[in-house]
Design an enzyme around this catalytic site. Structure first.
Site, short mmCIF file in Angstrom:
data_model
loop_
_atom_site.label_atom_id
_atom_site.label_comp_id
_atom_site.label_asym_id
_atom_site.label_seq_id
_atom_site.Cartn_x
_atom_site.Cartn_y
_atom_site.Cartn_z
N ARG A 273 -13.38 -8.46 2.34
CA ARG A 273 -12.01 -8.28 1.95
C ARG A 273 -11.17 -9.42 2.49
NH1 ARG A 273 -10.00 -3.46 2.22
NH2 ARG A 273 -7.66 -4.23 1.30
N HIS B 167 -7.26 0.29 -5.86
CA HIS B 167 -7.41 -0.34 -5.16
C HIS B 167 -8.41 -1.34 -5.41
CE1 HIS B 167 -8.28 -1.73 -0.61
NE2 HIS B 167 -8.21 -0.43 -0.74
N GLN C 138 -10.35 -3.74 -2.79
CA GLN C 138 -11.18 -4.00 -2.03
C GLN C 138 -12.43 -4.20 -3.67
OE1 GLN C 138 -12.19 -1.69 0.91
NE2 GLN C 138 -14.04 -2.12 -0.04
N ASP D 290 -17.38 6.21 -1.36
CA ASP D 290 -15.64 6.77 -0.64
C ASP D 290 -15.86 8.00 0.20
OD1 ASP D 290 -13.46 6.05 0.37
OD2 ASP D 290 -12.65 5.96 -1.83
N CYS E 294 -16.22 1.60 1.37
CA CYS E 294 -14.86 0.27 1.71
C CYS E 294 -14.60 1.02 2.24
CB CYS E 294 -14.34 0.78 0.75
SG CYS E 294 -13.33 2.80 0.54
N ARG F 164 0.92 -1.34 -0.07
CA ARG F 164 -0.10 -0.10 -0.05
C ARG F 164 0.88 1.58 0.07
NH1 ARG F 164 -5.18 1.48 3.61
NH2 ARG F 164 -6.11 -0.33 2.16
N1 NVA Z 1 -9.99 7.05 -1.50
C1 NVA Z 1 -9.81 6.47 -0.19
C2 NVA Z 1 -9.94 4.90 0.27
C3 NVA Z 1 -9.54 4.49 2.21
C4 NVA Z 1 -9.46 3.12 1.63
C5 NVA Z 1 -7.84 6.61 0.41
O1 NVA Z 1 -7.43 6.38 -0.85
O2 NVA Z 1 -7.43 6.86 1.51
N1 CP Z 2 -10.92 0.12 2.94
C1 CP Z 2 -9.50 0.11 3.60
O1 CP Z 2 -8.85 -0.06 2.32
O2 CP Z 2 -9.35 0.23 4.64
P1 CP Z 2 -7.92 0.62 5.31
O3 CP Z 2 -8.09 1.22 4.81
O4 CP Z 2 -8.59 0.41 6.46
O5 CP Z 2 -7.48 -0.80 5.25
#
Ligand code: NVA
Ligand code: CP
Length: 296
Positions: A282, A128, A131, A214, A254, A101
């Site tokens: 997930r 993502h 997800q 989101d 998500c 990530r």
């Molecule tokens: N769009 C959000 C998704 C979090 C799972 C982010 O990038 O923070």
């Molecule tokens: N939805 C998701 O990826 O959650 P986290 O940021 O908690 O991993």
């Protein structure tokens, strides 16, 4: 040859369906898979925070007889400037798959290029895909079909982009409503011709069986809070918007969610919301993905 999941577009329609079905089987027959990942180790590199992604990958490995090692980029040499290609080659000598990530999508592409083991994108600024595998599994569990309309409201960044790609691959009707300056990236819009991109929330909501949103402020964008909020006010998922959807619509997010911003409390905590099934899935969907990347 090893296979990676860097973009949702790395999977074919058949592979996505296979992962969704396997995820459902793994959820319903947990004992059957309890030693599938015996002697397998997943490295989990995180440059951003996480609750679901870290826990779901770690529990997917541990409940299937494998192991997972959490690597915060601040604690490994990558965070001090060691190259991505050297990191990929070194990790490939110890472990069986890498999950990452991070911010830049091209860093994950580079990691995959130089790694001898599968690399999984666990969120970049652009996508993502993990997800969306869990979301598809959740939709299929609740609706028993993909012959339906998905409507997404809000920021056209990582989650929306992977959703659009998956919907296009699977032939699912999908509308993505975003303010004009926060639409899904043009390159992806051009690749996903079946998806409707609009700034008109009512058009997107009409007849939708799945309503998805989101956060408006993604990780790394905290300094844009004030600026972004004013663009997104009309994209909130609330009673007025969902009244245009099918009566039996399901609500997905998500997570993490910001109640009162992208979604009102009555919707996220209401009877149509399946957000905790989605969060649980997930783990099952990623277990299915790992099974496919590590064992098939
Ligand atoms: N769009 C959000 C998704 C979090 C799972 C982010 O990038 O923070
Ligand atoms: N939805 C998701 O990826 O959650 P986290 O940021 O908690 O991993």
């Amino acid at each position: 040859m090893k296979k990676d999941l860097v973009s949702m577009s790395d999977l074919t329609k058949e592979e996505i369906i296979e992962i969704v079905n396997l995820g459902i089987d793994m959820k319903n027959n947990r004992d059957k898979y309890c030693s599938s990942f015996k002697n397998k180790i997943l490295a989990m590199i995180f440059a951003k925070s996480s609750t679901r992604t870290r826990l779901s990958f770690e529990t997917a490995m541990l409940t299937s007889g494998g192991n997972a090692i959490f690597l915060n980029t601040n604690d490994i040499q990558l965070g001090r400037g060691e190259g991505i290609s050297d990191t990929a080659k070194v990790l490939s000598r110890y472990i069986d798959a890498i999950m990452i990530r991070t911010y830049k999508h091209k860093d994950v592409q580079e990691l995959a290029l130089h790694s001898d083991v599968p690399v999984i994108n666990a969120l970049t600024d652009d996508e993502h895909p993990c997800q969306i595998l869990a979301d598809l599994m959740t939709i299929y569990e609740h609706k028993k079909s993909f012959d339906l309309k998905i409507a997404y409201f809000g920021d056209g960044n990582n989650v929306a982009a992977s959703l659009a790609i998956a919907a296009d691959i699977l032939g699912i009707e999908c509308a993505i409503a975003s303010p004009n300056n926060y639409m899904v990236d043009e390159f992806i819009r051009n690749k996903t011709k079946s998806v409707i991109y609009t700034d008109d929330v009512e058009k997107a909501a009409k007849n939708a069986s799945v309503v998805y949103t989101d956060t408006w402020i993604s990780m790394g964008e905290e300094d844009q809070y004030e600026k972004k909020l004013k663009y997104f006010a009309d994209y909130q998922v609330n009673k007025k918007l969902t009244s245009l959807c099918k009566d039996d619509y399901i609500f997905l997010h998500c997570l993490p969610a910001y109640r009162g911003k992208e979604v009102t409390e009555d919707i996220i905590d209401g009877q149509h919301s399946v957000i905790f099934d989605e969060a649980e899935n997930r783990m099952h969907a990623q277990k299915a993905l790992l099974y496919k990347l590590l064992l098939i």
